[in-house]
Write a protein that holds these residues in place. Structure first.
Motif, PDB file in Angstrom:
ATOM      1  N   SER A 115      40.537  25.736   4.619  1.00  0.00           N
ATOM      2  CA  SER A 115      40.869  23.990   4.690  1.00  0.00           C
ATOM      3  C   SER A 115      42.145  23.799   3.692  1.00  0.00           C
ATOM      4  O   SER A 115      42.721  23.017   3.960  1.00  0.00           O
ATOM      5  N   PHE A 116      42.420  24.844   3.004  1.00  0.00           N
ATOM      6  CA  PHE A 116      43.743  24.544   2.039  1.00  0.00           C
ATOM      7  C   PHE A 116      44.749  25.056   2.710  1.00  0.00           C
ATOM      8  O   PHE A 116      46.047  24.908   2.002  1.00  0.00           O
ATOM      9  N   GLN A 117      44.870  25.957   3.832  1.00  0.00           N
ATOM     10  CA  GLN A 117      46.328  26.511   4.658  1.00  0.00           C
ATOM     11  C   GLN A 117      46.786  25.274   5.409  1.00  0.00           C
ATOM     12  O   GLN A 117      46.174  24.192   5.523  1.00  0.00           O
ATOM     13  N   PRO A 118      48.076  25.242   5.336  1.00  0.00           N
ATOM     14  CA  PRO A 118      48.991  24.349   6.076  1.00  0.00           C
ATOM     15  C   PRO A 118      48.584  23.939   7.544  1.00  0.00           C
ATOM     16  O   PRO A 118      48.772  23.045   7.962  1.00  0.00           O
ATOM     17  N   TYR A 119      47.971  25.435   8.120  1.00  0.00           N
ATOM     18  CA  TYR A 119      47.374  24.966   9.433  1.00  0.00           C
ATOM     19  C   TYR A 119      46.062  25.123   9.338  1.00  0.00           C
ATOM     20  O   TYR A 119      45.249  25.495  10.186  1.00  0.00           O
ATOM     21  N   GLY A 120      45.395  24.427   8.094  1.00  0.00           N
ATOM     22  CA  GLY A 120      44.023  24.351   7.931  1.00  0.00           C
ATOM     23  C   GLY A 120      43.242  23.581   9.082  1.00  0.00           C
ATOM     24  O   GLY A 120      42.190  23.914   9.534  1.00  0.00           O
ATOM     25  N   ALA A 121      43.750  22.704   9.425  1.00  0.00           N
ATOM     26  CA  ALA A 121      43.045  21.824  10.456  1.00  0.00           C
ATOM     27  C   ALA A 121      42.835  22.607  11.724  1.00  0.00           C
ATOM     28  O   ALA A 121      41.555  22.360  12.347  1.00  0.00           O
ATOM     29  N   GLU A 122      43.672  23.545  12.093  1.00  0.00           N
ATOM     30  CA  GLU A 122      43.230  24.344  13.310  1.00  0.00           C
ATOM     31  C   GLU A 122      42.087  25.265  13.117  1.00  0.00           C
ATOM     32  O   GLU A 122      41.146  25.648  13.968  1.00  0.00           O
ATOM     33  N   LEU A 123      41.945  25.712  11.896  1.00  0.00           N
ATOM     34  CA  LEU A 123      40.820  26.841  11.575  1.00  0.00           C
ATOM     35  C   LEU A 123      39.552  25.789  11.252  1.00  0.00           C
ATOM     36  O   LEU A 123      38.558  25.935  11.749  1.00  0.00           O
ATOM     37  N   MET A 124      39.785  24.801  10.695  1.00  0.00           N
ATOM     38  CA  MET A 124      38.525  23.813  10.501  1.00  0.00           C
ATOM     39  C   MET A 124      38.029  23.362  11.944  1.00  0.00           C
ATOM     40  O   MET A 124      36.739  23.154  11.894  1.00  0.00           O
ATOM     41  N   GLU A 125      38.757  22.953  12.806  1.00  0.00           N
ATOM     42  CA  GLU A 125      38.395  22.745  14.191  1.00  0.00           C
ATOM     43  C   GLU A 125      37.280  23.650  14.722  1.00  0.00           C
ATOM     44  O   GLU A 125      36.534  23.191  15.206  1.00  0.00           O
ATOM     45  N   ILE A 126      37.868  25.016  14.403  1.00  0.00           N
ATOM     46  CA  ILE A 126      36.711  26.075  14.861  1.00  0.00           C
ATOM     47  C   ILE A 126      35.432  26.113  14.188  1.00  0.00           C
ATOM     48  O   ILE A 126      34.527  26.181  14.713  1.00  0.00           O
ATOM     49  N   ILE A 127      35.664  25.837  12.875  1.00  0.00           N
ATOM     50  CA  ILE A 127      34.488  25.973  12.335  1.00  0.00           C
ATOM     51  C   ILE A 127      33.494  24.512  12.497  1.00  0.00           C
ATOM     52  O   ILE A 127      32.476  24.869  12.331  1.00  0.00           O
ATOM     53  N   SER A 128      34.146  23.614  12.621  1.00  0.00           N
ATOM     54  CA  SER A 128      33.575  22.436  12.913  1.00  0.00           C
ATOM     55  C   SER A 128      32.649  22.409  13.925  1.00  0.00           C
ATOM     56  O   SER A 128      31.512  21.687  14.064  1.00  0.00           O
ATOM     57  N   GLN A 129      32.897  23.342  14.818  1.00  0.00           N
ATOM     58  CA  GLN A 129      31.772  23.391  16.065  1.00  0.00           C
ATOM     59  C   GLN A 129      30.612  24.179  15.815  1.00  0.00           C
ATOM     60  O   GLN A 129      29.865  24.580  16.766  1.00  0.00           O
ATOM     61  N   ALA A 130      30.320  24.671  14.598  1.00  0.00           N
ATOM     62  CA  ALA A 130      29.263  25.263  14.246  1.00  0.00           C
ATOM     63  C   ALA A 130      28.436  24.787  13.304  1.00  0.00           C
ATOM     64  O   ALA A 130      28.444  24.903  12.166  1.00  0.00           O
ATOM     65  N   PRO A 131      27.468  23.887  13.659  1.00  0.00           N
ATOM     66  CA  PRO A 131      26.755  23.119  12.655  1.00  0.00           C
ATOM     67  C   PRO A 131      25.838  23.504  11.747  1.00  0.00           C
ATOM     68  O   PRO A 131      25.942  23.233  10.527  1.00  0.00           O
ATOM     69  N   ALA A 132      25.295  24.982  11.896  1.00  0.00           N
ATOM     70  CA  ALA A 132      24.726  25.558  10.722  1.00  0.00           C
ATOM     71  C   ALA A 132      25.748  25.953   9.466  1.00  0.00           C
ATOM     72  O   ALA A 132      24.972  26.048   8.470  1.00  0.00           O
ATOM     73  N   LEU A 133      26.825  26.296   9.913  1.00  0.00           N
ATOM     74  CA  LEU A 133      28.093  26.677   8.929  1.00  0.00           C
ATOM     75  C   LEU A 133      28.217  25.292   8.358  1.00  0.00           C
ATOM     76  O   LEU A 133      28.635  25.353   6.957  1.00  0.00           O
TER      77      LEU A 133
END
Lengths: 257, 257
Positions: free
Chosen positions: A194-212
């Motif tokens: 989440s701290f990366q300049p392109y963090g939103a792209e990475l968090m978008e992938i993780i946001s699709q994993a409710p258990a994480l």
């Protein structure tokens, strides 16, 4: 002699290892030396917080001068104090394993410990892969390696961890119904993305994993962790992590590879 | 059901973790599933050899089909057998930590274990960094990242480990005067470098560190290790490692990132 001038040779070698083990088993206080960002230091800070330890945080004043005086030329370094005695340990995973074991975060038996280490290492490996293939890679290939990281390594990690968390009952923990080193390390991996300049792209992938997501909420809402994450010091670390990774090469003055 | 079709969910979840821990404490035999190269599988093979275990080696027949049936979608996977019971564990470091602890290769107390883990993790980190920044990096930057790896990460690792080995008396071991997980992992890291198409350049740097060379000689001249390293199976693994890393992208059919 300041703490940051200590290395293994000076401190640890004059004492039998069985005596050093006793200090590690009954420590009175800790000092953690790391850069003023989250990255590879945050899990140790969280473990010390969760364990209710008497600890203080320190940062190097002049890293290039202090580097060769640390055991591995890298941080974090943990100083373990008991009376006038001290043990110095280094290397992220060695420090985190010791603290996690000491504070009861490695499960109830050898099977649980092995499983916790497996989830932990899976998250640590993804962090290392990300750092080398994206963050510190040559700028001219970063766009391509980021795309590859998202579609392969990150997607695979999310799928695998999500499946395990669901199999464990989606209770916010990897093993049983209690906090472990793996829980804390994974949350810090997600925060790191989440701290990366392109963090939103990475968090978008993780946001699709409710258990994480549930895992992250569970760790961050633990009363001691919540208090720590909302302290001025922790907020400053999060802000400086974002600022650092906006342009890591500029921050370190490293050549671009 | 073949061994390679087993995953944690099928085998481990129906048994209490305390029972699984008992199987792990008193195993009768092992089966190690890994690709037919050294890389991330060799340390487990060496640990099983050094421990005098009853074990067999296996390789996937069709990895793309078998991948999703393994706990983390990656190898090695270790099957631990006792009578008709079995525990399945995965993730390299979790497998190696379990085997090393089981065979007495994690030192005599918690201080030694932490130090062994520190040296071990330092070598594991260098391996990961090398894989991501050089071996699997985009071909157009590999020459530059290899140069950077040699002059910075490898040079720093050699300097740090050489100093520690000399401080320990240059006796071929990291801790005290006995074999440990760290000794074996570092030797496999050096072997891994030697298998690369530009291995001579990497080995030239390591050859200037006599205590690291002594460590390698000590591990490889241990009677059980010597016999294993000179077996037809081990020689075949070394040959196929060289062949694989001559062009890893061609071997895996992976896109170039």
């Amino acid at each position: 002699m300041t703490h940051s001038q200590t290395n293994h040779a000076q401190v640890n070698r004059t004492t039998p290892s069985s005596e050093l083990a006793k200090i590690m088993a009954h420590p009175e206080s800790f000092r953690l030396l790391y850069f003023p960002v989250e990255a590879q230091g945050q899990t140790s800070r969280d473990l010390l917080t969760y364990g209710g330890a008497n600890w203080e945080s320190a940062s190097p004043q002049n890293w290039l001068e202090e580097k060769d005086k640390t055991p591995f030329g890298c941080l974090p370094v943990l100083f373990i104090n008991k009376g006038d005695k001290q043990v110095v340990i280094s290397e992220t995973h060695a420090v985190e394993n010791y603290l996690a074991k000491h504070f009861g975060l490695m499960g109830d038996n050898d099977y649980e410990e092995t499983m916790i280490r497996a989830f932990y290492c899976s998250s640590v490996s993804l962090f290392s892969n990300f750092q080398a293939s994206v963050v510190w890679n040559m700028p001219e290939v970063r766009e391509k390696t980021l795309a590859g990281f998202k579609s392969r390594q990150l997607a695979h990690w999310v799928k695998t961890h999500e499946r395990h968390l669901l199999e464990n009952g989606n209770n916010g923990h990897y093993i049983g119904n209690k906090m472990s080193l793996a829980d804390i390390r994974t949350v810090n991996l997600i925060r790191h993305f989440s701290f990366q300049p392109y963090g939103a792209e990475l968090m978008e992938i993780i946001s699709q994993a409710p258990a994480l997501i549930k895992l992250r909420e569970t760790v961050e809402s633990d009363p001691k962790m919540h208090q720590w994450k909302n302290s001025d010091e922790a907020k400053k670390l999060a802000d400086s992590s974002k600022a650092f990774f906006a342009n890591p090469f500029a921050a370190t003055g490293k050549p671009t590879a």
